[in-house]
Design a protein around this motif. Structure first.
Motif, short mmCIF file in Angstrom:
data_model
loop_
_atom_site.label_atom_id
_atom_site.label_comp_id
_atom_site.label_asym_id
_atom_site.label_seq_id
_atom_site.Cartn_x
_atom_site.Cartn_y
_atom_site.Cartn_z
N TYR A 54 55.44 33.33 -40.47
CA TYR A 54 55.34 32.52 -41.59
C TYR A 54 54.07 33.01 -42.42
O TYR A 54 53.16 33.60 -41.83
CB TYR A 54 55.03 31.11 -40.89
N HIS A 56 50.72 31.45 -44.22
CA HIS A 56 49.94 30.27 -44.34
C HIS A 56 50.11 29.94 -45.84
O HIS A 56 49.68 30.63 -46.82
CB HIS A 56 48.55 30.47 -43.71
N PRO A 281 48.13 22.92 -34.23
CA PRO A 281 47.43 23.73 -35.19
C PRO A 281 46.53 24.61 -34.32
O PRO A 281 45.92 25.31 -34.74
CB PRO A 281 46.46 22.46 -35.67
N TYR A 282 46.49 24.38 -33.08
CA TYR A 282 45.48 25.29 -32.04
C TYR A 282 46.19 26.45 -31.47
O TYR A 282 45.93 27.60 -31.37
CB TYR A 282 44.90 24.46 -31.13
N SER A 283 47.51 26.04 -30.96
CA SER A 283 48.24 27.24 -30.27
C SER A 283 49.26 27.97 -31.14
O SER A 283 49.74 28.85 -30.76
CB SER A 283 49.06 26.63 -29.01
N GLY A 284 49.72 27.27 -32.26
CA GLY A 284 50.53 27.73 -33.04
C GLY A 284 51.75 27.67 -32.60
O GLY A 284 53.02 28.10 -32.99
N GLN A 293 51.36 20.72 -37.62
CA GLN A 293 51.48 21.13 -38.90
C GLN A 293 53.00 21.63 -39.39
O GLN A 293 53.72 22.15 -38.42
CB GLN A 293 50.80 22.37 -39.27
N LEU A 310 53.64 28.12 -43.54
CA LEU A 310 53.05 27.00 -42.97
C LEU A 310 52.18 26.27 -43.62
O LEU A 310 51.51 26.61 -44.22
CB LEU A 310 52.12 27.62 -41.67
N THR A 311 52.59 24.96 -43.73
CA THR A 311 51.86 24.08 -44.70
C THR A 311 50.50 23.32 -43.93
O THR A 311 50.38 23.60 -42.71
CB THR A 311 52.64 22.74 -45.20
N GLU A 312 49.79 22.73 -44.60
CA GLU A 312 48.75 21.91 -43.88
C GLU A 312 48.95 20.31 -44.03
O GLU A 312 48.11 19.58 -43.98
CB GLU A 312 47.49 22.14 -44.78
N VAL A 337 46.42 17.65 -42.65
CA VAL A 337 45.66 17.81 -41.78
C VAL A 337 44.07 17.21 -42.34
O VAL A 337 43.71 17.96 -43.39
CB VAL A 337 45.33 19.61 -41.64
N PRO A 338 43.40 16.59 -41.60
CA PRO A 338 42.06 16.13 -41.99
C PRO A 338 41.02 16.92 -42.53
O PRO A 338 41.01 17.79 -41.53
CB PRO A 338 41.81 15.13 -41.10
N LYS A 339 40.39 16.90 -43.40
CA LYS A 339 39.35 17.98 -43.66
C LYS A 339 38.04 17.46 -43.39
O LYS A 339 37.80 16.43 -43.90
CB LYS A 339 39.52 18.64 -45.20
N ALA A 340 37.19 18.38 -42.56
CA ALA A 340 35.85 17.90 -42.30
C ALA A 340 35.01 18.71 -43.32
O ALA A 340 35.47 19.71 -43.89
CB ALA A 340 35.51 18.29 -40.92
#
Lengths: 348, 390
Positions: A54, A56, A281-284, A293, A310-312, A337-340
C-alpha cells in the motif's frame, strides 16, 4: 473498462477477480512508477488482498507519484483541501481512470439515490472550476454527481462565504422541479443550507419538494459546534416531501471514484471493484476483529499508484450481513488517528 | 528589597545587586529533586521529567552565577565592578516548545528579575505547570516568593495588542522561535536601552566515527534521537557517519534497527507510528535505504548528502561521507554538532569545525543539554549591566 464495473456495485463472490485485477495494477505501477517500485516491490505472487503493498496516504503530499505506461494519458492533478495540514495531496488523474472512476461513482450513487436524473444544486462557486489543469476535491466530489443531473447550478457566489447564496438561481430551479439533489461539503451544507435564513418565497417553494442531500468531508467541524448527525438530518429534511434523504459519504481524493455512502443502518459497503482492510498501526498486520487504520483499495487507479492506500482514518470491518440488504464487506468509520502535539523547539 | 552580594573572580571583587540570595534559590530548586523522583507530573513525559531532575543539580544551577560573577566571596571588600539587573525580562516561547520553557524559567529565576513568558494560545504550558509545581513544593522560601510575585505566563496570539506593551516594558527580550518571529518582536517599539536575544531556527547533527562507536554509543544516539525526534533545535536531524565504507554503514544501520526496540521500550503515539510508515516510503522513494524499527517506532534511513531526506519527525537520516563532505554540507544555521569519536578525531573535527558558525560541539549524549550560554549568547549575563568602579 474493468469487468468488475459491469456488475452491480454490491455483489459478493468477486474476490478472485478483484485480486487478479489488483495484481495487474500493482505490476503496472511497478513498471511505470519508479518511486513506487522503490518501496513496493513485492516479487512473489500474493494470494490475499492484505499481501499487496500500500501507499501511505501522507506520501501523496510529499511525492508526486505518476505511472507512465503506453496508452495512459495524464490530464489533471486532483488536489485535496489541505484543511488540517496546510499541504494538499496531489493525485495525477489520467483519461482511462477518470472514465472508470466516473462509472464507479455513478453506479454507487445510483444504488443509493436511484437512476432518475434531476437538477443538481451545488453549494460552491463556479469560480472553483476555473483552475486550469487542477481540480479541488470539493469540485470533483460535486461533479461526480453530474451523470445523475439534468442541470447544474452553483449556488454560492463566493465558495468561502456560506452567506453568498444566489437566491435567484435557487428560485428558478425550485419553480421548475419537484425533485432535486443538493451537494455540499458537510460543513458548508450545514452553514449554507441548514442554518440559512431562507426568504419566505424560497421557503414556500421548498415545502413538499423531494430533496436528496449528498454531503462529504467529515464531521469534525460540526462536532466542534456540537451538532449531531440526527440534528443535522432533521434540520435539513424539515418540511420536505417523503422520500427526501441525506446521504453522507466517505471518500478520499487518494481513492477518487470510490465512495462509501452510509447506509440506513449505519454501515459503509464495499463495492465489488474495491476492498477495505483494517491494519494495526504498530504491527501493520491486517486485523478483522478490532479498530485500526483503514486501507482502501480499488481497481480503477492507473495514472498513479493510488490503487491501495493506507489512510489515517480509523475503522472496523463488521462481519455478517447488513439489514440494508447490500451483500459483501461492510465497515464502520470511527474517526481519525489521534494526533499528539510534537514537542520540540521552534524549527519543526 | 535587593541587596549587594559579593563574589571573587581571580583578584577582582565583583558585587551584584540581587533581589534574592542565589544560594537560597538554588537550594530550593535542588530540594525539588527528591520530590520529583517520587512522582511524575502529568503534563510531562517521563524523559522530560528525568531531564528536569538532572538539570536541578545544585552545582550545575550555580554555573551561570559563577560564570558571570565568580565564586561567592568570603569577605566583602570594595568591588572592582558592580552588576545591576537590567529589569523586567520578556520571553517568547513558540507553540510546540518543549522543556526550553521550564529550563529558561529556572535559570532566569536566579537573576531575581521579573520574568513574563509569552506563550501561544495552542501551547502546552509547561512553564506554568512547572512553576506551579515548584511554588507548591517550596513553601516559605525565596523561590516561592519569586515565583508568586515575579513570574507570569501570558497566552497571546500574534496580533494581540498586549504584545506591544510586553515589548515596550521589557528591559530584556528573549525570543525562541522562527527568524520571522524574532525579527517581528525586536522590530517593535522598545526602550533604547533594552537588549534582545534571538534563538531562532537551528539545525543540529551528530557526527559518529565508525571506528569509535560501540553499543554504548549507539544506545546513547538512539536515546537522544528518541526524545524529540527531529523536532528540537538540538535534535540530530542528520547522523553523519565518518570513516565507514558503504557496507559498514549498512551494518551500522542494521545495528541501530536491532537495538532500538530494547533501548526504547514504549510505543510511540499511533499517529507517529503511522507517520513513520509514510516516512519510510518517502525515504525509499527518494532513494534512501530505509527500514522501519519494530512496531513502527522510528525509521532508519541510509543515504548520501545529495539525496533529498524524508523530513519526518522520527526518521533518522544517516549519511556516510568524508569529513570534507560533512563540512561542505553543514548548514550555516547549525547550532550543535554532537560527536562520538576518538581523541585524535576530536582534535581534527574541532579544528575544522572552528572555521564554521556552529555554537556547540558536545558529546552526542549532551546534545540536548541546555545552559545559560545558548546559540553562542550568554543570555543570563545579559540580564545584568555592569558599573565600572575605579
Amino acid at each position: 473498462m474493468s469487468s468488475l464495473l459491469e456488475v452491480p456495485p454490491y455483489t459478493a463472490d468477486r474476490r478472485d477477480e478483484f485480486l487478479r485485477q489488483m495484481h495487474e495494477l500493482h505490476r503496472l505501477h511497478l513498471d511505470g512508477c519508479a518511486s513506487y517500485r522503490r518501496f513496493a516491490d513485492v516479487t512473489t505472487d500474493v494470494s490475499e488482498s492484505e499481501d499487496l503493498p500500500y501507499v501511505h496516504v501522507g506520501l501523496f503530499k510529499r511525492v508526486l507519484l505518476q505511472t507512465d505506461s503506453p496508452g495512459l494519458t495524464h490530464e489533471r492533478v486532483l488536489k485535496s483541501s489541505a484543511t488540517s495540514s496546510g499541504v494538499s495531496s496531489e493525485i495525477r488523474l489520467d483519461k482511462t481512470s477518470s472514465e472508470l472512476q466516473a462509472a464507479s461513482t455513478l453506479a454507487i450513487f445510483q444504488d443509493f439515490l436511484g437512476r432518475e436524473p434531476r437538477p443538481l444544486l451545488i453549494l460552491d462557486s463556479p469560480r472553483s472550476l476555473r483552475t486550469r489543469g487542477e481540480m479541488s476535491a470539493r469540485i470533483a466530489a460535486a461533479l461526480s454527481l453530474r451523470p445523475l443531473a439534468t442541470e447544474l447550478s452553483f449556488l454560492l457566489d463566493d465558495a468561502s462565504d456560506p452567506g453568498s447564496m444566489k437566491w435567484g438561481a435557487l428560485e428558478e430551479v425550485l419553480e421548475s422541479s419537484q425533485r432535486l439533489m443538493v451537494y455540499g461539503f458537510t460543513w458548508i451544507l450545514w452553514q449554507a443550507w441548514a442554518e440559512q435564513r431562507f426568504p419566505e418565497s424560497i421557503r414556500s417553494l421548498l415545502l413538499g419538494k423531494e430533496v436528496h442531500f449528498v454531503h462529504s468531508g467529515g464531521w469534525k467541524k460540526l462536532e466542534n459546534v456540537a451538532v449531531s448527525r440526527q440534528q443535522f438530518e432533521d434540520t435539513l429534511l424539515d418540511g420536505l416531501a417523503p422520500g427526501s434523504k441525506v446521504i453522507d459519504y466517505y471518500g478520499l481524493v487518494e481513492q477518487v471514484g470510490i465512495i462509501y455512502p452510509l447506509c440506513e443502518h449505519g454501515y459503509r459497503h464495499v463495492p465489488a471493484w474495491a476492498d477495505v482492510l483494517v491494519r494495526d498501526p504498530y504491527s501493520g498486520e491486517s486485523v478483522t476483529d478490532r479498530v485500526g487504520q483503514l486501507q482502501l483499495m480499488n481497481v480503477l487507479a492507473r495514472g498513479a499508484p493510488y490503487h491501495s492506500v493506507l489512510t489515517e482514518d480509523l475503522g472496523r470491518v463488521v462481519s455478517g450481513t447488513c439489514e440494508c440488504g447490500r451483500p459483501g464487506k461492510r465497515f464502520e468509520l470511527l474517526g481519525r488517528v489521534p494526533k499528539a502535539e510534537v514537542r520540540g523547539c521552534a524549527n519543526v | 528589597m535587593s541587596s549587594l552580594y559579593y563574589f571573587q573572580r581571580g583578584e577582582r571583587t565583583i558585587a551584584a545587586r540581587l533581589a534574592y540570595d542565589p544560594s537560597d534559590l538554588v537550594a530550593a530548586w535542588a530540594s525539588l529533586r527528591s520530590k520529583m523522583t517520587r512522582r511524575l507530573h502529568p503534563d510531562f513525559t517521563r524523559d522530560e521529567w528525568a531531564y528536569l531532575i538532572a538539570f536541578l543539580d545544585e552545582k550545575s544551577l550555580l554555573a551561570p552565577v559563577y560564570s558571570t560573577f565568580g565564586e561567592f566571596a568570603k569577605t566583602q571588600s570594595i568591588p572592582h565592578e558592580v552588576y545591576v539587573p537590567r529589569g523586567s525580562i520578556a520571553v517568547w516561547l513558540p507553540n510546540n516548545v518543549s522543556l526550553l520553557g521550564p529550563l529558561v524559567a529556572i535559570l532566569l529565576s536566579l537573576t531575581g528579575q521579573p520574568a513574563r513568558y509569552k506563550l501561544g494560545s495552542r501551547a502546552a504550558n509547561l512553564v506554568g505547570a512547572f512553576l506551579n509545581f515548584a511554588a507548591i513544593e517550596t513553601e516559605n522560601t525565596q523561590l516561592r516568593e519569586y515565583i508568586d510575585e515575579r513570574t507570569e505566563c501570558l497566552f497571546l496570539d500574534r496580533g494581540d495588542d498586549r504584545i506591544d506593551k510586553l515589548v515596550e516594558g521589557a528591559a530584556v527580550r528573549m525570543v525562541f522561535g522562527s527568524d520571522e518571529a524574532a525579527g517581528s518582536v525586536h522590530a517593535k517599539s522598545k526602550s533604547p536601552t533594552s537588549v534582545g536575544f534571538s534563538f531562532v531556527d537551528k539545525h543540529s547533527e551528530a557526527w559518529i566515527d565508525y571506528n569509535h562507536m560501540n553499543d554504548a554509543s549507539l544506545s546513547e544516539l538512539i536515546k537522544i534521537f528518541a526524545i524529540y525526534g527531529r523536532a528540537g533545535c538540538t535534535s540530530p536531524k542528520r547522523i553523519v557517519l565518518l570513516n565507514s565504507s558503504r557496507a559498514e554503514a549498512e551494518e551500522f544501520r542494521g545495528r541501530l534497527l536491532d537495538m532500538w526496540p530494547s533501548i526504547i521500550a514504549d510505543d510511540v503515539d499511533p499517529h507517529h507510528a503511522s507517520d513513520n510508515v509514510m516516512a519510510c516510503q518517502w525515504a525509499l522513494a527518494n532513494g534512501w535505504n530505509a527500514s522501519l524499527v519494530a512496531r513502527n517506532k522510528a525509521v532508519i534511513a541510509l543515504g548520501n548528502m545529495q539525496l533529498e531526506p524524508a523530513e519526518s519527525h522520527l526518521c533518522m537520516n544517516i549519511v556516510s561521507c568524508s569529513l570534507d563532505e560533512a563540512l561542505e554540507y553543514l548548514p550555516t544555521n547549525t547550532q550543535t554538532v554532537g560527536y562520538c569519536c576518538s581523541p585524535s578525531s576530536h582534535g581534527e573535527w574541532l579544528s575544522r569545525l572552528s572555521t564554521t558558525k556552529i555554537h556547540r560541539f558536545v558529546p552526542v549524549g549532551k546534545m540536548h543539554h541546555f545552559n545559560h550560554v545558548w546559540d553562542g549568547q550568554d543570555f543570563w549575563a545579559g540580564c545584568f549591566q555592569s558599573i565600572e568602579v575605579a
